[in-house]
Motif scaffolding. Structure first.
Motif, PDB file in Angstrom:
ATOM      1  N   TYR A 250       5.376  11.680  63.131  1.00 38.56           N
ATOM      2  CA  TYR A 250       5.813  12.429  64.322  1.00 38.56           C
ATOM      3  C   TYR A 250       6.114  11.479  65.489  1.00 38.56           C
ATOM      4  O   TYR A 250       5.248  11.222  66.332  1.00 38.56           O
TER       5      TYR A 250
ATOM      6  N   TRP B  72       5.465  16.321  71.169  1.00 38.30           N
ATOM      7  CA  TRP B  72       5.343  17.734  70.744  1.00 38.30           C
ATOM      8  C   TRP B  72       4.587  18.505  71.820  1.00 38.30           C
ATOM      9  O   TRP B  72       3.599  18.000  72.384  1.00 38.30           O
TER      10      TRP B  72
ATOM     11  N   HIS C 187       9.672  22.660  71.902  1.00 38.55           N
ATOM     12  CA  HIS C 187       8.547  22.234  71.047  1.00 38.55           C
ATOM     13  C   HIS C 187       8.564  20.737  70.781  1.00 38.55           C
ATOM     14  O   HIS C 187       7.520  20.115  70.700  1.00 38.55           O
TER      15      HIS C 187
ATOM     16  N   TYR D 198      12.745  10.946  61.632  1.00 34.82           N
ATOM     17  CA  TYR D 198      12.235  12.320  61.585  1.00 34.82           C
ATOM     18  C   TYR D 198      13.377  13.276  61.249  1.00 34.82           C
ATOM     19  O   TYR D 198      14.483  13.153  61.779  1.00 34.82           O
TER      20      TYR D 198
ATOM     21  N   GLN E  50       6.528  26.118  71.305  1.00 30.02           N
ATOM     22  CA  GLN E  50       5.232  26.074  70.608  1.00 30.02           C
ATOM     23  C   GLN E  50       4.201  26.786  71.489  1.00 30.02           C
ATOM     24  O   GLN E  50       4.484  27.089  72.637  1.00 30.02           O
TER      25      GLN E  50
ATOM     26  N   TRP F  98       7.787  27.199  63.000  1.00 27.94           N
ATOM     27  CA  TRP F  98       7.423  26.014  63.776  1.00 27.94           C
ATOM     28  C   TRP F  98       7.017  26.362  65.210  1.00 27.94           C
ATOM     29  O   TRP F  98       6.395  25.577  65.890  1.00 27.94           O
TER      30      TRP F  98
ATOM     31  N   ASP G  65       2.587  25.759  60.744  1.00 27.94           N
ATOM     32  CA  ASP G  65       3.936  25.693  60.177  1.00 27.94           C
ATOM     33  C   ASP G  65       4.142  26.359  58.817  1.00 27.94           C
ATOM     34  O   ASP G  65       5.109  27.059  58.615  1.00 27.94           O
TER      35      ASP G  65
ATOM     36  N   ARG H  38       2.314  18.521  52.090  1.00 24.46           N
ATOM     37  CA  ARG H  38       3.367  18.976  53.001  1.00 24.46           C
ATOM     38  C   ARG H  38       4.066  20.223  52.444  1.00 24.46           C
ATOM     39  O   ARG H  38       3.921  20.557  51.279  1.00 24.46           O
TER      40      ARG H  38
ATOM     41  N   TYR I 122      11.409  24.396  53.353  1.00 23.53           N
ATOM     42  CA  TYR I 122      12.295  23.790  54.366  1.00 23.53           C
ATOM     43  C   TYR I 122      13.655  24.498  54.442  1.00 23.53           C
ATOM     44  O   TYR I 122      14.216  24.643  55.519  1.00 23.53           O
TER      45      TYR I 122
ATOM     46  N   TYR J  88      -1.645  21.201  54.336  1.00 21.11           N
ATOM     47  CA  TYR J  88      -1.171  21.455  55.701  1.00 21.11           C
ATOM     48  C   TYR J  88      -1.857  22.710  56.270  1.00 21.11           C
ATOM     49  O   TYR J  88      -3.062  22.707  56.415  1.00 21.11           O
TER      50      TYR J  88
END
Ligand code: DGY
Length: 434
Positions: free
Chosen positions: A29, A33, A71, A81, A107, A164, A169, A201, A207, A357
């Protein structure tokens, strides 16, 4: 104790960037964030007030002209990323920041309660009050944004349009929504799985869903009303709404401390009362004995218990009686002697996965809120267990992003999961130890 605090400080110092913000974790990351920033600022306030203020300032500088706070703020052109700003294209929104590249989603709104915490932590109250005075109207504008744009049926609860935005997530809660969608198969290069083992993940297919929702928002230039009308993902999330209620309370209290601002306080109070009533009415599931998510697109509750179900304790939302039911639900399902508190998803549910996660692992930010909520409602022993479990997990594994909730994983080497040297884990452990 001093030793852990020093190690935590090293993590935060190493993740602090020249631009005045802290990355959540190196590699995985690389930007700022939103809710991470808030939790990080709480930790920083204990030992580097300058950095704590910078953290909030850099986030709020990226606010849009409609009060929205994104976010992710892409402070640098880092292509390690995915999806980056070239995918998100938040510049399509006419009121987006002209100075900062960002995503077009938000967020959980933690900033106001973080400012209040910072004030409580520091010794030089006057200095911090002056800082807050300079920032507070931006946070107010952000709350107005939510009330005016994210509540299309005027219910007192705001929506999120993307998983997200929830912060949780890939929670199994969203599986019910993925079942209603059939997104195209996108061709893209995952970056997260070059930093972290894929077993920890979200999947490629997950995704595809995430990207598809962004595509729909983009096609509508991130217009909130259009998103409310068209997004296949439209949810009233108990965690997100509890954070707004908690922050809103802090915002009112800070304004009251400053004096004046009667109009603003009245506006916030009106919304606060409506929100708490709607929350208790719509998001409480009597049969489960817990707060649950509500799927607005398909007009039905999503009936699973997750760590988000307990976050209303932190915001003072349940009555004493209801809090008792909620805590019993938590202890029955999540609180066995073989487990650390508190798994992010119901260990008795077949969707539970202790290493993936948000599908089961323990997260320190959720524990930090849970600890405070339990204490507030008088559950001193359980609160102490959450506090001790958090510290023990970090001692066991290091400053990871998330942790296996099982005390005996049957494996020789135990390890936390996700990003290593994770900033909010470090920041909140400092706060839990002070
Ligand atoms: C990620 O990339 O997994 C982030 O958590 C999205 O906010």
């Amino acid at each position: 104790k001093e030793n852990i605090i020093n190690r935590a400080i090293n993590v935060l110092d190493a993740n602090f960037q020249k631009g005045g913000f802290t990355i959540p974790s190196k590699g995985l990351y690389p930007f700022q964030w939103k809710w991470d920033s808030g939790f990080i600022a709480v930790g920083l306030a204990h030992y580097n007030i300058d950095h704590a203020k910078k953290e909030i300032e850099t986030l709020l500088n990226a606010q849009w002209d409609n009060g929205f706070i994104p976010h992710i703020v892409f402070h640098t052109d880092d292509d390690s990323y995915f999806p980056g700003h070239d995918f998100h294209r938040s510049d399509l929104h006419p009121l987006s920041s002209k100075k900062y590249k960002s995503t077009g989603m938000t967020q959980p709104p933690v900033t106001a309660f973080v400012l209040q915490d910072m004030l409580n932590i520091v010794d030089d109250k006057e200095d911090m009050l002056n800082f807050i005075k300079g920032q507070i109207d931006k946070v107010y504008d952000n709350h107005v944004y939510f009330y005016e744009n994210r509540d299309p049926q005027n219910e007192g609860l705001v929506y999120i349009y993307h998983n997200w935005e929830s912060g949780t997530d890939n929670s199994p809660v969203w599986d019910d929504i993925w079942d209603t969608m059939n997104p195209p198969e996108y061709t893209f290069e995952r970056k997260d799985t070059t930093h972290v083992d894929a077993s920890q993940r979200p999947s490629k297919r997950e995704y595809d869903h995430y990207l598809y929702i962004i595509d729909i928002a983009k096609q509508n230039n991130y217009d909130d009303a259009k998103i409310a009308e068209l997004s296949p993902f439209l949810v009233q999330d108990p965690l997100f709404n509890a954070m707004l209620i908690k922050s809103n309370k802090a915002l009112m209290e800070l304004y009251e401390l400053f004096g004046g601002n009667e109009d603003k306080i009245a506006y916030l109070r009106k919304n606060q009362e409506r929100s708490i009533a709607a929350f208790n009415q719509k998001l409480w599931d009597n049969e489960l004995g817990a707060y649950v998510h509500y799927d607005m697109r398909n007009d039905k509750p999503i009936r699973h218990v997750s760590s988000s179900s307990f976050s209303p304790l932190f915001a003072g939302i349940p009555s004493k009686e209801r809090a008792e039911v909620l805590v019993n639900t938590m202890m029955d399902r999540f609180g066995g002697d073989d487990k650390y508190l508190c798994a992010s998803f119901d260990p008795t549910d077949n969707r539970f996965n202790p290493r993936k996660y948000w599908r089961g692992p323990v997260w320190i930010n959720m524990n930090w809120m849970l600890y405070r909520g339990l204490k507030e409602y008088g559950y001193k022993e359980i609160a102490a267990r959450v506090q001790n479990d958090s510290i023990e997990l970090v001692e066991r594994d290091g400053f990871f992003e998330y942790f296996d909730c099982r005390k005996d994983t049957g494996e020789e080497i135990r390890k936390g999961y996700g990003g290593d040297n994770f900033s909010w884990t470090a920041a909140l452990i400092i706060d839990l130890l002070k």
